[in-house]
Design a protein around this motif. Sequence first.
Motif, PDB file in Angstrom:
ATOM      1  N   GLY A 281       2.156   6.798  -6.707  1.00  5.23           N
ATOM      2  CA  GLY A 281       1.074   7.655  -7.185  1.00  5.23           C
ATOM      3  C   GLY A 281       1.295   9.114  -6.833  1.00  5.23           C
ATOM      4  O   GLY A 281       1.053  10.011  -7.649  1.00  5.23           O
ATOM      5  N   ALA A 282       1.772   9.380  -5.626  1.00  7.97           N
ATOM      6  CA  ALA A 282       2.013  10.760  -5.189  1.00  7.97           C
ATOM      7  C   ALA A 282       3.118  11.415  -6.007  1.00  7.97           C
ATOM      8  O   ALA A 282       2.976  12.558  -6.458  1.00  7.97           O
ATOM      9  CB  ALA A 282       2.356  10.787  -3.702  1.00  7.97           C
ATOM     10  N   VAL A 283       4.212  10.699  -6.213  1.00  4.62           N
ATOM     11  CA  VAL A 283       5.326  11.252  -6.989  1.00  4.62           C
ATOM     12  C   VAL A 283       4.881  11.535  -8.425  1.00  4.62           C
ATOM     13  O   VAL A 283       5.156  12.609  -8.974  1.00  4.62           O
ATOM     14  CB  VAL A 283       6.553  10.309  -6.956  1.00  4.62           C
TER      15      VAL A 283
ATOM     16  N   GLY B 112      -9.307  10.802  -1.157  1.00  2.00           N
ATOM     17  CA  GLY B 112      -7.953  10.318  -0.877  1.00  2.00           C
ATOM     18  C   GLY B 112      -7.953   9.185   0.126  1.00  2.00           C
ATOM     19  O   GLY B 112      -7.224   8.198  -0.021  1.00  2.00           O
ATOM     20  N   ILE B 113      -8.782   9.308   1.154  1.00  2.00           N
ATOM     21  CA  ILE B 113      -8.891   8.241   2.153  1.00  2.00           C
ATOM     22  C   ILE B 113      -9.451   6.981   1.504  1.00  2.00           C
ATOM     23  O   ILE B 113      -8.953   5.871   1.732  1.00  2.00           O
ATOM     24  CB  ILE B 113      -9.764   8.702   3.338  1.00  2.00           C
ATOM     25  N   MET B 114     -10.469   7.154   0.669  1.00  2.00           N
ATOM     26  CA  MET B 114     -11.075   5.999   0.007  1.00  2.00           C
ATOM     27  C   MET B 114     -10.098   5.332  -0.956  1.00  2.00           C
ATOM     28  O   MET B 114     -10.122   4.114  -1.136  1.00  2.00           O
ATOM     29  CB  MET B 114     -12.356   6.399  -0.727  1.00  2.00           C
ATOM     30  N   SER B 115      -9.206   6.117  -1.571  1.00  3.57           N
ATOM     31  CA  SER B 115      -8.182   5.529  -2.439  1.00  3.57           C
ATOM     32  C   SER B 115      -7.308   4.553  -1.659  1.00  3.57           C
ATOM     33  O   SER B 115      -6.990   3.463  -2.138  1.00  3.57           O
ATOM     34  CB  SER B 115      -7.297   6.619  -3.047  1.00  3.57           C
ATOM     35  N   VAL B 116      -6.942   4.937  -0.444  1.00  4.35           N
ATOM     36  CA  VAL B 116      -6.122   4.065   0.406  1.00  4.35           C
ATOM     37  C   VAL B 116      -6.905   2.802   0.766  1.00  4.35           C
ATOM     38  O   VAL B 116      -6.367   1.690   0.717  1.00  4.35           O
ATOM     39  CB  VAL B 116      -5.656   4.819   1.671  1.00  4.35           C
TER      40      VAL B 116
ATOM     41  N   VAL C 282       1.252  17.525 -12.027  1.00  2.80           N
ATOM     42  CA  VAL C 282       0.769  18.855 -11.640  1.00  2.80           C
ATOM     43  C   VAL C 282       1.814  19.920 -11.986  1.00  2.80           C
ATOM     44  O   VAL C 282       1.473  20.981 -12.532  1.00  2.80           O
ATOM     45  CB  VAL C 282       0.395  18.907 -10.136  1.00  2.80           C
ATOM     46  N   LEU C 283       3.076  19.656 -11.713  1.00  2.00           N
ATOM     47  CA  LEU C 283       4.131  20.627 -12.016  1.00  2.00           C
ATOM     48  C   LEU C 283       4.248  20.891 -13.511  1.00  2.00           C
ATOM     49  O   LEU C 283       4.406  22.042 -13.941  1.00  2.00           O
ATOM     50  CB  LEU C 283       5.471  20.159 -11.464  1.00  2.00           C
TER      51      LEU C 283
ATOM     52  N   LEU D 207       0.837  -1.202   0.000  1.00  2.00           N
ATOM     53  CA  LEU D 207       0.000   0.000   0.000  1.00  2.00           C
ATOM     54  C   LEU D 207       0.872   1.250   0.000  1.00  2.00           C
ATOM     55  O   LEU D 207       0.652   2.179  -0.784  1.00  2.00           O
ATOM     56  CB  LEU D 207      -0.932  -0.006   1.214  1.00  2.00           C
ATOM     57  N   ALA D 208       1.875   1.289   0.867  1.00  2.00           N
ATOM     58  CA  ALA D 208       2.769   2.444   0.947  1.00  2.00           C
ATOM     59  C   ALA D 208       3.486   2.669  -0.379  1.00  2.00           C
ATOM     60  O   ALA D 208       3.598   3.817  -0.844  1.00  2.00           O
ATOM     61  CB  ALA D 208       3.784   2.258   2.084  1.00  2.00           C
TER      62      ALA D 208
END
Length: 148
Positions: A45-47, A77-81, A53-54, A38-39
Amino acid sequence: MGSTGFAATLAFVAGLGGAVQIATQGRLGDRVGSLEALACAVLVGAVLTVCVVLVARRTFDGVREGFAGPKWMLLGGIMSVVIVLSITIAGPKIGIVATTAFLIVGQFGLATAIDRLGWFGVEQVPIGWARLTGLVLLAAGAALTLKR
């Protein structure tokens, strides 16, 4: 292609990605552990999202505005996790088809309630017998996918 066609294509591609995600997350979870998998998924996904976005916006102003808004809007975001952890655990245990089927049944069931009750600011949509019958058949189909 109009905006509806583009949106439908994106949804279809997301469905394809979901099948790949269930298969790969399950394998990664078996290899390193469910929470660790999960991590990894969340960090990748975050990177990727920060890079997109940049490049596309050249600013994080919209992200700041997102965090400054009503906190219930961050539930996605919580539901994605929850989704990624669930498919990481369920995929290897019940298979990709069954995992997908139960994910869809849960999604359709709650989506029906959200539509009917107008939760989260969406327009209310009435529920008829045809829709309820479809949900029951969908649930029955999901249950049948557990038979191997």
